[in-house]
Motif scaffolding. Structure first.
Motif, PDB file in Angstrom:
ATOM      1  N   VAL A 249       6.779  51.777  35.532  1.00  0.00           N
ATOM      2  CA  VAL A 249       7.854  51.453  36.428  1.00  0.00           C
ATOM      3  C   VAL A 249       8.395  50.015  35.828  1.00  0.00           C
ATOM      4  N   LEU A 250       7.516  48.917  35.815  1.00  0.00           N
ATOM      5  CA  LEU A 250       7.909  47.637  35.342  1.00  0.00           C
ATOM      6  C   LEU A 250       8.850  47.667  33.731  1.00  0.00           C
ATOM      7  N   GLY A 251       8.046  48.734  32.905  1.00  0.00           N
ATOM      8  CA  GLY A 251       8.623  48.783  31.759  1.00  0.00           C
ATOM      9  C   GLY A 251       9.835  49.318  31.949  1.00  0.00           C
ATOM     10  N   ILE A 252      10.287  50.283  32.554  1.00  0.00           N
ATOM     11  CA  ILE A 252      11.892  51.008  32.927  1.00  0.00           C
ATOM     12  C   ILE A 252      12.586  49.700  33.342  1.00  0.00           C
ATOM     13  N   LEU A 253      12.076  49.230  34.493  1.00  0.00           N
ATOM     14  CA  LEU A 253      12.958  48.190  34.981  1.00  0.00           C
ATOM     15  C   LEU A 253      13.548  47.158  34.129  1.00  0.00           C
ATOM     16  N   VAL A 254      12.397  46.408  33.331  1.00  0.00           N
ATOM     17  CA  VAL A 254      13.186  45.330  32.338  1.00  0.00           C
ATOM     18  C   VAL A 254      13.855  45.992  31.097  1.00  0.00           C
ATOM     19  N   CYS A 255      13.216  47.144  30.696  1.00  0.00           N
ATOM     20  CA  CYS A 255      13.977  47.770  29.409  1.00  0.00           C
ATOM     21  C   CYS A 255      15.655  48.199  29.897  1.00  0.00           C
ATOM     22  N   VAL A 256      15.652  48.626  30.868  1.00  0.00           N
ATOM     23  CA  VAL A 256      16.865  49.244  31.428  1.00  0.00           C
ATOM     24  C   VAL A 256      18.074  48.304  31.682  1.00  0.00           C
ATOM     25  N   PHE A 257      17.511  47.004  32.247  1.00  0.00           N
ATOM     26  CA  PHE A 257      18.127  45.893  32.293  1.00  0.00           C
ATOM     27  C   PHE A 257      18.839  45.329  31.199  1.00  0.00           C
ATOM     28  N   LEU A 258      17.734  44.993  30.242  1.00  0.00           N
ATOM     29  CA  LEU A 258      17.795  44.229  28.764  1.00  0.00           C
ATOM     30  C   LEU A 258      18.862  45.367  28.039  1.00  0.00           C
ATOM     31  N   ALA A 259      18.677  46.850  28.132  1.00  0.00           N
ATOM     32  CA  ALA A 259      19.403  47.698  27.346  1.00  0.00           C
ATOM     33  C   ALA A 259      20.811  47.786  27.710  1.00  0.00           C
ATOM     34  N   CYS A 260      21.360  47.329  29.056  1.00  0.00           N
ATOM     35  CA  CYS A 260      22.523  47.402  29.413  1.00  0.00           C
ATOM     36  C   CYS A 260      23.315  46.008  29.042  1.00  0.00           C
ATOM     37  N   LEU A 261      22.727  44.857  29.155  1.00  0.00           N
ATOM     38  CA  LEU A 261      23.163  43.739  29.072  1.00  0.00           C
ATOM     39  C   LEU A 261      23.204  43.255  27.442  1.00  0.00           C
ATOM     40  N   ILE A 262      22.085  43.222  26.842  1.00  0.00           N
ATOM     41  CA  ILE A 262      22.090  42.842  25.462  1.00  0.00           C
ATOM     42  C   ILE A 262      23.331  43.270  24.584  1.00  0.00           C
ATOM     43  N   PRO A 263      23.403  44.535  24.321  1.00  0.00           N
ATOM     44  CA  PRO A 263      24.746  44.793  23.576  1.00  0.00           C
ATOM     45  C   PRO A 263      26.089  43.942  23.587  1.00  0.00           C
ATOM     46  N   TYR A 264      26.295  43.760  25.151  1.00  0.00           N
ATOM     47  CA  TYR A 264      27.433  42.988  25.561  1.00  0.00           C
ATOM     48  C   TYR A 264      27.700  41.406  24.786  1.00  0.00           C
ATOM     49  N   TYR A 265      26.323  40.729  25.201  1.00  0.00           N
ATOM     50  CA  TYR A 265      26.151  39.767  24.827  1.00  0.00           C
ATOM     51  C   TYR A 265      26.029  39.156  23.491  1.00  0.00           C
ATOM     52  N   VAL A 266      25.405  40.154  22.765  1.00  0.00           N
ATOM     53  CA  VAL A 266      25.430  40.041  21.297  1.00  0.00           C
ATOM     54  C   VAL A 266      26.689  40.156  20.665  1.00  0.00           C
ATOM     55  N   CYS A 267      27.579  41.107  21.240  1.00  0.00           N
ATOM     56  CA  CYS A 267      29.175  41.144  20.526  1.00  0.00           C
ATOM     57  C   CYS A 267      29.782  39.863  20.938  1.00  0.00           C
ATOM     58  N   ILE A 268      29.505  39.417  22.208  1.00  0.00           N
ATOM     59  CA  ILE A 268      30.307  38.105  22.397  1.00  0.00           C
ATOM     60  C   ILE A 268      29.886  36.849  21.441  1.00  0.00           C
ATOM     61  N   PHE A 269      28.399  36.797  21.022  1.00  0.00           N
ATOM     62  CA  PHE A 269      28.403  35.794  20.190  1.00  0.00           C
ATOM     63  C   PHE A 269      28.831  36.177  18.888  1.00  0.00           C
ATOM     64  N   VAL A 270      29.023  37.484  18.180  1.00  0.00           N
ATOM     65  CA  VAL A 270      29.444  37.673  17.100  1.00  0.00           C
ATOM     66  C   VAL A 270      30.838  37.458  17.141  1.00  0.00           C
ATOM     67  N   SER A 271      31.556  37.665  17.920  1.00  0.00           N
ATOM     68  CA  SER A 271      33.269  37.767  18.210  1.00  0.00           C
ATOM     69  C   SER A 271      33.471  36.137  17.995  1.00  0.00           C
ATOM     70  N   ASN A 272      32.651  35.306  18.685  1.00  0.00           N
ATOM     71  CA  ASN A 272      32.721  34.062  18.656  1.00  0.00           C
ATOM     72  C   ASN A 272      32.825  33.327  17.378  1.00  0.00           C
ATOM     73  N   THR A 273      31.863  33.805  16.554  1.00  0.00           N
ATOM     74  CA  THR A 273      31.394  33.311  15.234  1.00  0.00           C
ATOM     75  C   THR A 273      32.777  33.985  14.434  1.00  0.00           C
ATOM     76  N   ILE A 274      32.969  35.118  14.401  1.00  0.00           N
ATOM     77  CA  ILE A 274      33.715  35.645  13.454  1.00  0.00           C
ATOM     78  C   ILE A 274      35.175  36.111  13.818  1.00  0.00           C
ATOM     79  N   GLY A 275      35.265  36.636  15.180  1.00  0.00           N
ATOM     80  CA  GLY A 275      36.347  36.600  15.878  1.00  0.00           C
ATOM     81  C   GLY A 275      37.069  38.098  15.248  1.00  0.00           C
ATOM     82  N   GLY A 276      38.663  38.211  15.561  1.00  0.00           N
ATOM     83  CA  GLY A 276      39.348  39.377  15.286  1.00  0.00           C
ATOM     84  C   GLY A 276      39.440  40.397  16.323  1.00  0.00           C
TER      85      GLY A 276
END
Length: 332
Positions: A249-276
């Motif tokens: 259960v703890l693994g599901i809790l952490v993994c789901v939260f990270l899986a939902c949020l990490i892609p968005y913020y990774v793209c935020i960092f990349v877009s600020n560096t590269i843009g477009g």
């Protein structure tokens, strides 16, 4: 901002006309999928809200946090998800310049509240497990109402400051059919720290702590069982099963939260560096995963619990309309 200042160039008029050509079948399937996700989000969180509000045995400090989480996720399902899905499926923002600002501010606000609610639930559970006596004395429903109110008010002022400081309410110009916001590198970093890094750090650290505390309790029960029975008996085997279930259960809790949020913020960092424009479109597509967290939250944080399973069964069978149904013991 005066709508007359919106840039009316030739490029502006081609925004909504330059759509990706998809077949009618794909178009319909996209809308069916979007409606299914929205309904699941709304109904799941609505069942949690009704359960906590109706049954008096669920009026506990911990469930107040779950109620706050369900309310924020319900608002995501009612407002943010439908608008975003229509926008992405049609490749055009139909709802106007002013409503675009309202949508951006509201989406930032409720998703921020939802993320911090998850972190608050982790804090509450760790404190309740590590200091049960202090928790029962110091953490009351009144205290939890104040915590929840502070979370909503803080998110309200923080997100207004974030958007206003970047000129989204005053200096931003958009073509008809567009909806976007501007965020400089400093505010992007601040937003990542407040809405992503801090909640994730709290969730991971505290849930790992909860796991080790629970494992310590299980080992104590196992030793006591061996001392009494002379062998590793039924209680010890049950404790091993409980330990594995807790880890899962703890693994599901952490993994789901990270899986939902990490892609968005990774793209935020990349877009600020590269843009477009390409990365801006990618961010809007990845934002769907962020919203999906509001669909999954009621399943993870409420519907897995027997008390909520029982209360939801009573709701779906309309037994909550019976006399004194609020006094039913859904905990037993």
């Amino acid at each position: 901002m005066n709508l007359e200042n919106v840039n009316q160039t030739e490029n502006c008029f081609s925004i909504c006309s330059e759509k990706t050509t998809v077949s009618t079948t794909v178009h319909v399937l996209l809308y069916i999928s979007a409606v299914a996700v929205v309904l699941l989000t709304v109904l799941g969180n609505l069942l949690v809200i009704i359960s906590v509000c109706h049954f008096k045995r669920l009026h506990t400090p911990n469930n107040i946090l779950i109620l706050s989480l369900a309310v924020s996720d319900l608002l995501v399902g009612l407002i943010s998800m439908p608008l975003h899905f229509i926008w992405k499926i049609e490749s055009c923002w139909f709802f106007g310049f002013i409503f675009c600002h309202i949508y951006n501010f509201f989406s930032f606000h409720v998703t921020s509240v939802s993320a911090h609610n998850v972190a608050l639930i982790a804090i509450d559970r760790y404190f309740a497990l590590s200091h049960p006596l202090r928790y029962s004395k110091e953490v009351s429903k009144s205290v939890m109402y104040i915590v929840v109110l502070f979370n909503w008010v803080f998110s309200l002022f923080y997100n207004f400051a974030l958007l206003y400081s970047n000129g989204n309410f005053t200096d931003l110009t958009m073509c008809p059919g567009e909806c976007f916001l501007v965020q400089d590198e400093v505010w992007s970093l601040v937003d990542v720290l407040i809405v992503f890094v801090f909640p994730c750090a709290v969730i991971i650290i505290l849930y790992v702590g909860i796991f080790f505390i629970a494992r310590k309790h299980i080992n104590s029960i196992r030793k006591l069982d061996i001392q009494r029975n002379g062998v590793d008996g039924k209680h010890a085997k049950d404790s091993v099963t409980s330990e594995r279930k807790a880890a899962k259960v703890l693994g599901i809790l952490v993994c789901v939260f990270l899986a939902c949020l990490i892609p968005y913020y990774v793209c935020i960092f990349v877009s600020n560096t590269i843009g477009g424009e390409f990365f801006y479109n990618v961010i809007n597509n990845v934002l769907i995963f962020f919203y999906l967290n509001s669909c999954i939250n009621p399943i993870i944080y409420a519907l897995f619990y027997p008390c909520f399973q029982k209360s939801i069964k009573l709701i779906l069978t309309c037994q909550i309309f019976n006399m004194n149904s609020s006094l039913i013991n859904v905990l037993g």
